[in-house]
Design a protein around this motif. Structure first.
Motif, PDB file in Angstrom:
ATOM      1  N   THR A 135      -2.423   7.584  -0.806  1.00 30.00           N
ATOM      2  CA  THR A 135      -3.778   7.678  -0.276  1.00 30.00           C
ATOM      3  C   THR A 135      -4.031   9.078   0.291  1.00 30.00           C
ATOM      4  OG1 THR A 135      -5.316   6.773   1.342  1.00 30.00           O
ATOM      5  CG2 THR A 135      -2.995   6.751   1.946  1.00 30.00           C
ATOM      6  N   ARG A 156      -5.396  -6.659  -3.341  1.00 30.10           N
ATOM      7  CA  ARG A 156      -5.872  -5.561  -2.488  1.00 30.10           C
ATOM      8  C   ARG A 156      -6.465  -6.098  -1.193  1.00 30.10           C
ATOM      9  NH1 ARG A 156     -10.250  -2.532  -1.100  1.00 30.10           N
ATOM     10  NH2 ARG A 156      -9.932  -0.252  -0.969  1.00 30.10           N
ATOM     11  N   GLU A 159      -8.021   1.808  -5.217  1.00 27.17           N
ATOM     12  CA  GLU A 159      -8.158   0.670  -6.142  1.00 27.17           C
ATOM     13  C   GLU A 159      -6.769   0.249  -6.646  1.00 27.17           C
ATOM     14  OE1 GLU A 159      -9.926  -0.221 -10.636  1.00 27.17           O
ATOM     15  OE2 GLU A 159     -10.183   1.737  -9.679  1.00 27.17           O
ATOM     16  N   PHE A 160      -6.524  -1.055  -6.746  1.00 29.33           N
ATOM     17  CA  PHE A 160      -5.268  -1.566  -7.307  1.00 29.33           C
ATOM     18  C   PHE A 160      -5.404  -1.621  -8.830  1.00 29.33           C
ATOM     19  CE2 PHE A 160      -2.808  -4.013  -3.816  1.00 29.33           C
ATOM     20  CZ  PHE A 160      -2.999  -2.955  -2.928  1.00 29.33           C
ATOM     21  N   GLU A 180      -1.587   0.976  -6.240  1.00 27.24           N
ATOM     22  CA  GLU A 180      -2.574   2.059  -6.191  1.00 27.24           C
ATOM     23  C   GLU A 180      -2.222   3.183  -7.170  1.00 27.24           C
ATOM     24  OE1 GLU A 180      -3.912   2.806  -1.812  1.00 27.24           O
ATOM     25  OE2 GLU A 180      -1.922   1.879  -1.746  1.00 27.24           O
ATOM     26  N   PRO A 229      -5.788  -8.152  -9.215  1.00 27.69           N
ATOM     27  CA  PRO A 229      -5.712  -6.903  -8.440  1.00 27.69           C
ATOM     28  C   PRO A 229      -6.628  -6.920  -7.224  1.00 27.69           C
ATOM     29  CG  PRO A 229      -5.756  -6.413 -10.775  1.00 27.69           C
ATOM     30  CD  PRO A 229      -6.001  -7.887 -10.649  1.00 27.69           C
ATOM     31  N   GLU A 230      -7.805  -7.523  -7.364  1.00 28.53           N
ATOM     32  CA  GLU A 230      -8.760  -7.536  -6.263  1.00 28.53           C
ATOM     33  C   GLU A 230      -8.266  -8.425  -5.112  1.00 28.53           C
ATOM     34  OE1 GLU A 230     -10.391  -6.207  -9.911  1.00 28.53           O
ATOM     35  OE2 GLU A 230      -9.525  -8.183  -9.461  1.00 28.53           O
ATOM     36  N   LEU A 275      -7.118   2.201   1.446  1.00 28.91           N
ATOM     37  CA  LEU A 275      -6.512   1.696   0.222  1.00 28.91           C
ATOM     38  C   LEU A 275      -7.305   2.146  -0.996  1.00 28.91           C
ATOM     39  CD1 LEU A 275      -5.144  -0.208   2.342  1.00 28.91           C
ATOM     40  CD2 LEU A 275      -5.214  -1.986   0.575  1.00 28.91           C
ATOM     41  N   ASN A 318       0.842  -1.194   0.000  1.00 27.81           N
ATOM     42  CA  ASN A 318       0.000   0.000   0.000  1.00 27.81           C
ATOM     43  C   ASN A 318       0.880   1.248   0.000  1.00 27.81           C
ATOM     44  OD1 ASN A 318       0.783  -0.812   2.643  1.00 27.81           O
ATOM     45  ND2 ASN A 318      -0.752   0.561   3.545  1.00 27.81           N
TER      46      ASN A 318
END
Length: 628
Positions: free
Chosen positions: A542, A617, A549-550, A538, A613-614, A547, A462
């Motif tokens: 941030t 994350r 979205e990746f 990302e 990616p999901e 976090l 992150n």
């Protein structure tokens, strides 16, 4: 997560017998050499009419000459043959040399004793490649720094005790030389007994054909070592320390007698303080490095060697006593405590300097060529130490005083280390990372051993602050290739640093498709070479601590080069001065206190086929938990 203490190794058979064998070797070397130098310094007229200053530099030079001549052969032997048996033969050689020296002591035959000095140099030249190649065979990667620290501590405690015992025994009337002669034989026998308990250590290259030509093998060894640039420059940095130390230690007898106006007890005191410093610095390395190879300590050590080496020159000038004093009288003199403190801190920073260099060489060179690499380093060490002896003799003959020689050495140290850290920016970068983190935060890494010690992988984390890359770099045992925004990469001055550490600039396809494609090509080539690449999926910092979205770039990387992916999470940085929190910057700088708790959690490696990616994350969010 608690780490086992390095001292537990002293109770384990894989380490303890080896430790004591090398300890008794260093101990014996210095009982013998110091006794001889003490006699020549304080009772010269009954032994020789030769110049004492010349002899005080000649004898250490003759001790290290065998390193130049025989280290290449020693490295081959240590790679070809099983190490525990080799150590036992070397220890038998030590017993034979001490028997020859005993004859020299009893007959007051200076040249026979000088021949024994060269013989002990041969013993050490043969033992050196075995000594440092044995450790990575028996210790885990997270034990190497602690193991090397113990070995360096043991070596310098052996040096200390040997120097103290040698100086005390030889002047003990009327049996001084007899005590030295018998004592050195007994210590050699103790080392041989310890070596008999060393466990089997298989040869990494048993098929190796020995090249007995000293000249060609020496050249070939150095050429081979030069192929691995970071390792070779670490070898040079290591050799420079021995140059520095050789000049310093060779002057202590005359410095104690002629500048501090002390008896031989002052000489022993200087050696004691310096050796205690080396041992302390060596043991501190494990704690300061967090149980990993932290080469950021090397510049820290180099800075200390320069500062306190130069201050030893200044302190010597403020010492005004001209009457003969013993230890009690010396410590009461104006300026004496400052001199002792300088000697102590030179030793401490020397330990911080040298232990990470040994560990880096052991972890980054070819395991099948380990002993020959160490032998190559010993050759360089010997050349540097011979050069130190020659330089000291030349400068002293030109009229420089011993304190002025300390000053010249400190200045040379600053110039040489500046050069090394310029051509290998990883040293400097790791130092800056270590300094920033340990001066502003209490840093803790969870499961740092999951970052692979070798082989390609992608680290995914992150993106909380401008310090993220520094935190990750400090936790990694290896160099990292960071992928970063091309606009940041182009910032003046910083761009030079980013290029030096081989960061990879990337841009969105909408901004610069050429830069984006070049970045993916650079990432693929780095992974194919077995390097570690770190990305922040990302794509931006941030703004609220959560976090983002990746992005899908990770999938494009894995399609071309399917390697393990290691998720990581930073926690404890959000809201600090280095983040994009909307709070007042002044308030943010004090929010977490002067030593805020900062953590990096490292997850289990994921195979390329299971990565999306999901999923990444979700895993990073799990590792981070509720603490931002």
């Amino acid at each position: 997560m608690s780490k086992p203490s390095q001292f537990k190794l002293l109770a384990q058979r894989r380490f303890a017998p080896f430790f004591w064998a090398q300890f008794f070797g260093a101990f014996n070397d210095n009982v013998f050499k110091t006794a001889l130098l003490t006699v020549l310094t304080f009772e010269a007229l009954s032994w020789t009419t030769m110049d004492r200053g010349f002899l005080n530099n000649l004898i250490p030079g003759l001790f290290i000459l065998p390193f130049v001549l025989f280290s290449a052969i020693a490295g081959q032997l240590a790679d070809k043959f099983e190490k525990s048996g080799l150590v036992r033969y070397i220890k038998l050689l030590e017993i034979a040399i001490m028997l020859m020296a005993a004859v020299g002591w009893m007959r007051q035959d200076l040249w026979l004793l000088i021949a024994a000095v060269a013989g002990m140099g041969l013993h050490s030249a043969l033992f050196g490649p075995v000594k440092y190649a044995y450790l990575p065979q028996k210790l885990a990667p997270n034990e190497l720094v602690g193991g090397n620290g113990l070995v360096e501590m043991g070596t310098f405690v052996g040096i200390l005790l040997g120097e103290v015992l040698g100086a005390v025994l030889v002047l003990h009337k009327p049996w001084g030389v007899e005590l030295v002669a018998g004592g050195t034989i007994a210590i050699a026998c103790a080392g041989w007994l310890a070596s008999r308990a060393i466990p089997l250590s298989p040869a990494p290259a048993p098929e190796l054909k020995i090249n007995w030509n000293l000249a060609t093998e020496t050249v070939r060894n150095i050429r081979y070592s030069k192929q691995n640039r970071p390792v070779f420059l670490s070898m040079l940095a290591n050799s420079w320390f021995w140059f520095y130390g050789a000049i310093l230690l060779a002057q202590f007898p005359l410095y104690a007698k002629e500048y501090l106006h002390g008896d031989h007890g002052i000489f022993v005191l200087l050696l004691t303080i310096f050796s205690l410093g080396i041992g302390t610095g060596s043991l501190l390395c494990e704690r300061l490095s967090g149980h990993k190879v932290e080469i950021g300590l090397v510049p820290f050590g180099a800075i200390g060697l320069t500062i306190f080496g130069f201050d030893l020159f200044l302190a010597s000038g403020s010492y005004t006593n001209t009457s003969l004093v013993d230890i009690a009288g010396f410590v009461q003199q104006q300026g004496s405590i400052r001199i002792l403190l300088d000697c102590l801190l030179i030793g401490v920073f020397g330990g911080l300097y040298i232990v990470p260099l040994f560990a880096l060489i052991q972890t980054r060179c070819d395991p099948q060529h380990m002993s020959r690499t160490i032998a190559g380093m010993n050759i360089l060490n010997a050349v540097f130490m011979v050069a130190a002896a020659l330089l000291a003799m030349v400068l002293l003959n030109l009229g420089l005083s011993i304190p002025q020689l300390f000053m010249v050495t400190a200045i040379l140290n600053a110039l040489v280390t500046l050069y090394i850290f310029t051509v290998v920016p990883e040293f400097l970068l790791r130092f800056l990372a270590w300094l920033m983190l340990h001066s502003t935060h209490r840093v803790r890494t969870f499961n740092g051993e999951r970052i692979p010690a070798e082989g390609a992988a992608i680290l995914v984390c992150n993106h909380v602050s401008y310090m993220d890359a520094i935190v990750i770099l400090a936790a990694s045992p290896r160099p990292l290739r960071f992928v970063m925004d091309h606009r940041i990469f182009k910032i003046p001055l910083l761009s030079t640093l980013f290029k030096a550490v081989r960061a990879i600039p990337i841009a969105p396809a909408s901004e610069d498709p050429v830069v984006m494609e070049a970045a993916f090509g650079s990432i693929a080539r780095a992974l194919e070479r077995g390097e570690l690449v770190c990305i922040f999926p990302e794509g931006k910092l941030t703004h609220d601590g959560e976090l983002n979205e990746f992005k899908g770039g990770i999938m494009k990387i894995l399609e071309r080069t399917p390697v393990p992916v290691i998720p990581m999470a930073l926690r404890g940085l959000w809201g600090s001065l280095w983040t994009r929190s909307a709070d007042n910057p002044f308030q943010r700088s004090f929010r977490s206190g002067p030593f805020g708790r900062l953590e990096l959690a490292v997850g289990r490696p994921m195979v390329a086929a299971e990565v999306t990616p999901e999923i990444l994350r979700a895993e990073v969010a799990r590792l981070r938990g509720a603490r931002k």
